[in-house]
Scaffold this motif. Structure first.
Motif, short mmCIF file in Angstrom:
data_model
loop_
_atom_site.label_atom_id
_atom_site.label_comp_id
_atom_site.label_asym_id
_atom_site.label_seq_id
_atom_site.Cartn_x
_atom_site.Cartn_y
_atom_site.Cartn_z
N ALA A 176 0.82 -1.20 0.00
CA ALA A 176 0.00 0.00 0.00
C ALA A 176 0.86 1.26 0.00
N ALA A 177 1.94 1.26 0.78
CA ALA A 177 2.81 2.44 0.87
C ALA A 177 3.48 2.72 -0.48
N HIS A 178 4.04 1.69 -1.09
CA HIS A 178 4.69 1.87 -2.39
C HIS A 178 3.67 2.13 -3.49
N GLY A 179 2.52 1.47 -3.41
CA GLY A 179 1.51 1.64 -4.44
C GLY A 179 0.99 3.06 -4.53
N GLN A 180 0.76 3.70 -3.38
CA GLN A 180 0.27 5.07 -3.39
C GLN A 180 1.27 6.00 -4.06
N LEU A 181 2.55 5.84 -3.77
CA LEU A 181 3.58 6.66 -4.41
C LEU A 181 3.64 6.39 -5.91
N PHE A 182 3.52 5.14 -6.29
CA PHE A 182 3.61 4.75 -7.70
C PHE A 182 2.48 5.39 -8.51
N THR A 183 1.25 5.29 -8.02
CA THR A 183 0.13 5.86 -8.76
C THR A 183 0.13 7.38 -8.73
N ASP A 184 0.56 7.98 -7.63
CA ASP A 184 0.65 9.44 -7.58
C ASP A 184 1.63 9.96 -8.62
N ARG A 219 2.78 2.51 14.81
CA ARG A 219 2.31 3.89 14.84
C ARG A 219 3.00 4.74 13.77
N THR A 220 4.30 4.52 13.59
CA THR A 220 5.04 5.26 12.56
C THR A 220 4.51 4.92 11.17
N ALA A 221 4.32 3.62 10.91
CA ALA A 221 3.81 3.20 9.61
C ALA A 221 2.42 3.75 9.36
N ASP A 222 1.57 3.73 10.36
CA ASP A 222 0.21 4.24 10.22
C ASP A 222 0.22 5.72 9.89
N GLU A 223 1.07 6.49 10.54
CA GLU A 223 1.14 7.92 10.27
C GLU A 223 1.59 8.21 8.85
N VAL A 224 2.60 7.48 8.37
CA VAL A 224 3.09 7.70 7.02
C VAL A 224 2.01 7.35 5.99
N LEU A 225 1.33 6.23 6.20
CA LEU A 225 0.28 5.82 5.27
C LEU A 225 -0.83 6.87 5.19
N GLY A 229 -2.33 9.61 2.12
CA GLY A 229 -3.69 9.50 1.61
C GLY A 229 -4.22 8.09 1.55
N VAL A 230 -3.48 7.12 2.09
CA VAL A 230 -3.97 5.75 2.12
C VAL A 230 -5.13 5.66 3.11
N ASP A 231 -6.22 5.03 2.67
CA ASP A 231 -7.40 4.86 3.52
C ASP A 231 -7.19 3.62 4.40
N VAL A 232 -6.69 3.81 5.60
CA VAL A 232 -6.38 2.72 6.53
C VAL A 232 -7.62 2.41 7.36
N ARG A 233 -8.10 1.18 7.27
CA ARG A 233 -9.30 0.79 8.01
C ARG A 233 -9.02 -0.49 8.79
N ASP A 356 9.89 -1.07 5.03
CA ASP A 356 10.13 -0.09 3.97
C ASP A 356 8.80 0.54 3.57
N LEU A 357 8.69 1.85 3.70
CA LEU A 357 7.45 2.57 3.40
C LEU A 357 7.55 3.40 2.12
N GLY A 358 8.59 3.16 1.34
CA GLY A 358 8.72 3.84 0.06
C GLY A 358 9.32 5.22 0.18
N GLY A 359 9.86 5.72 -0.92
CA GLY A 359 10.53 7.02 -0.89
C GLY A 359 11.73 6.96 0.02
N VAL A 360 11.86 7.92 0.91
CA VAL A 360 12.97 7.93 1.87
C VAL A 360 12.49 7.55 3.26
N LYS A 361 11.26 7.07 3.38
CA LYS A 361 10.70 6.80 4.68
C LYS A 361 10.62 5.31 4.98
#
Length: 520
Positions: A176-184, A219-225, A229-233, A356-361
């Motif tokens: 989800a983290a990498h996918g959001q960056l990829f589509t953006d 908590r860190t991963a949730d904040e980055v997601l 703009g990832v819809d975390v449910r 790994d959350l993608g980008g530099v994060k």
């Protein structure tokens, strides 16, 4: 006296390291055979970067024959094991059968996608455990974004750029983290309709992301997601899946063409076929990774239930870290059973985790020190480079190129939706339409009907071309996945057919004149 025969089934983290360590320990005093469906070891933690277009597919693979020169590689899938006869039966890549005899057997068959009894999931979802699945997802996401950018129907465009990931563990969170960056990134070059942007949803029945890890990492991963703009449910999952969307457990219907299944894994069914004591599908072993009552049989990795000596009464989790270290331990114990060295019990303390959350994060806690942001990103990439058994320079080069150049968002169309079904014991192999692995070097015919008749067009008749033959460009799974990766042949307009007919007539006349001239 003949040399002892050691057969290793599976070249995942445990199997690969066991083969490499045994090759060094035995020093040509034993014949080591490695049975695996593919000729490479796959470094799974970097698979999300393949799907996101950061790394080329071969970067996360390591050649078995190139890095294990003293190990005999046999390509094939293990079909059954005769414990009394000490033989392993397998099927090769071209359908041929074979048998391997052994004096010591190491079962490291790994795991496959976990399935849940949810209507429509097996038919409409895709897993994320193999290179073909990553390539399929990369093509599929790119295709949906391109179709959404060119579409006229707002509702359909919104469904195409909605991606649902089920499972907020390691894999699902990173996808989800990498996918959001990829589509953006794709939207910046090919904007969508006004007010529309890619939407990634991450679902899990747990109360937080990364439920198996430290709460601060989660908590860190949730904040980055959420910042991306990832819809975390959390506390929500899929109740039913169709080709038009998914019905969630909270009653909401989400129109989508993309369902990625990352709910976890289950042990390879080969372990259960041995009819030996199991622990939730995993073969029970002692702390020395040996099956009780079977001196010749060892198991490690996801296929083995290994007692956790640090937590008495429990078993080590099914993670790459444990599998990699168990591979080394089981190699020493197999060698010890042949009179080479001493046995050792498997004991391991976690030194930390990286996400790994993608980008530099990223999120990381090396040696218990909690890190986030750029520092965690540097530690995460450094860890992966150190852990990879090969291709380090190529991986680092791809990271540098990704930092300075835009990603290539193109469809290769190499993997179709029906060739990577969710319900398979061998996700690393591309499947044929009938449900069998594609023979080595053969390409699955795109026009063949899918299993259970799913490939029939809307009118119930096979797709036909101008000559009445099966259309080679039509995806046989189009009913389930209306927009498969790769080009779909569109019906020709009358003017196009007339132009082709005239072109054929001219070509025939030209050939005839040339032949007459040469005869004269």
């Amino acid at each position: 006296m003949s040399r002892p025969r050691i057969v290793i089934v599976g070249a995942g983290f445990a199997g690969y390291r066991a083969a490499r360590t045994l090759s060094r320990l035995t020093r040509h005093q034993a014949d080591i055979t490695l049975l695996n469906p593919t000729d490479y070891f796959l470094y799974l933690p970097l698979l999300p970067q393949v799907a996101a277009g950061i790394l080329e597919p071969r970067r996360v693979t390591v050649s078995l024959s190139g890095t294990l020169p003293h190990v005999r590689l046999v390509l094939g899938e293990a079909d059954g094991i005769d414990l009394d006869g000490r033989t392993v039966h397998y099927t090769g890549p071209e359908g041929e059968g074979g048998t391997l005899s052994y004096d010591r057997l190491v079962l490291t068959a790994g795991s496959v996608n976990k399935l849940l009894p949810i209507p429509g999931v097996a038919e409409h979802a895709h897993g994320f455990r193999s290179l073909p699945e990553a390539l399929y997802l990369r093509d599929h996401v790119t295709r949906q974004m391109e179709l959404a950018a060119a579409g006229d129907d707002p509702a359909l465009c919104r469904a195409r750029c909605t991606f649902v990931v089920v499972g907020a563990g390691y894999t699902g969170t990173e996808v989800a983290a990498h996918g959001q960056l990829f589509t953006d990134a794709q939207v910046r070059r090919h904007p969508l309709r006004a007010g529309m942007r890619p939407r990634w949803m991450l679902l899990d029945v747990a109360d937080r992301v990364l439920p198996e890890l430290d709460e601060r990492l989660a908590r860190t991963a949730d904040e980055v997601l959420r910042q991306r703009g990832v819809d975390v449910r959390m506390g929500t999952s899929v109740k039913e899946a169709t080709h038009d969307g998914v019905l969630l457990t909270d009653g909401e219907t989400v129109p989508t063409r993309s369902l990625v299944w990352c709910v976890g894994v289950r042990p390879d069914p080969l372990a259960a076929s041995l009819e030996l004591p199991l622990e939730r599908g995993r073969l029970l072993v002692d702390p020395h990774l040996q099956v009780p009552g079977r001196a010749e049989l060892f198991a490690a990795g996801d296929a083995a239930a290994v007692p956790d000596l640090e937590k008495p009464g429990s078993y080590t989790p099914m993670t790459a870290q444990h599998a990699w270290r168990q591979g080394r331990t089981v190699a020493h114990n197999v060698a010890a059973s042949l009179g080479m060295g001493e046995r050792r019990a498997y004991r391991h303390r976690d030194l930390g985790f990286v996400v790994d959350l993608g980008g530099v994060k990223a999120a990381a806690n090396p040696l218990g020190v909690h890190l986030s942001g750029v520092a965690a990103g540097a530690v995460t990439r450094g860890y992966h480079l150190a852990a990879m058994p090969g291709n380090r320079v190529r991986v680092a080069a791809d990271w540098v190129l990704d930092a300075v150049l835009p990603r290539q968002a193109v469809q290769l169309g190499l993997v179709r939706s029906w060739s990577v079904p969710l319900d398979t014991a061998s996700p690393e192999l591309v499947r044929m339409p009938g449900g069998t692995p594609a023979p080595d070097g053969a390409e699955a015919p795109d026009g063949a009907e899918a299993q259970d008749g799913a490939g029939a067009p809307d009118d119930g008749q096979p797709a036909k071309g101008d000559a009445g033959e099966s259309d080679p460009m039509r995806d046989p799974d189009a009913v389930k996945h209306p927009e498969p990766p790769g080009p779909v042949k569109r019906p020709e307009r009358p003017a196009q057919r007339e132009e082709k007919a005239q072109h054929r007539k001219k070509s025939t006349a030209s050939t005839s004149r040339k032949g007459t001239h040469e005869h004269r």
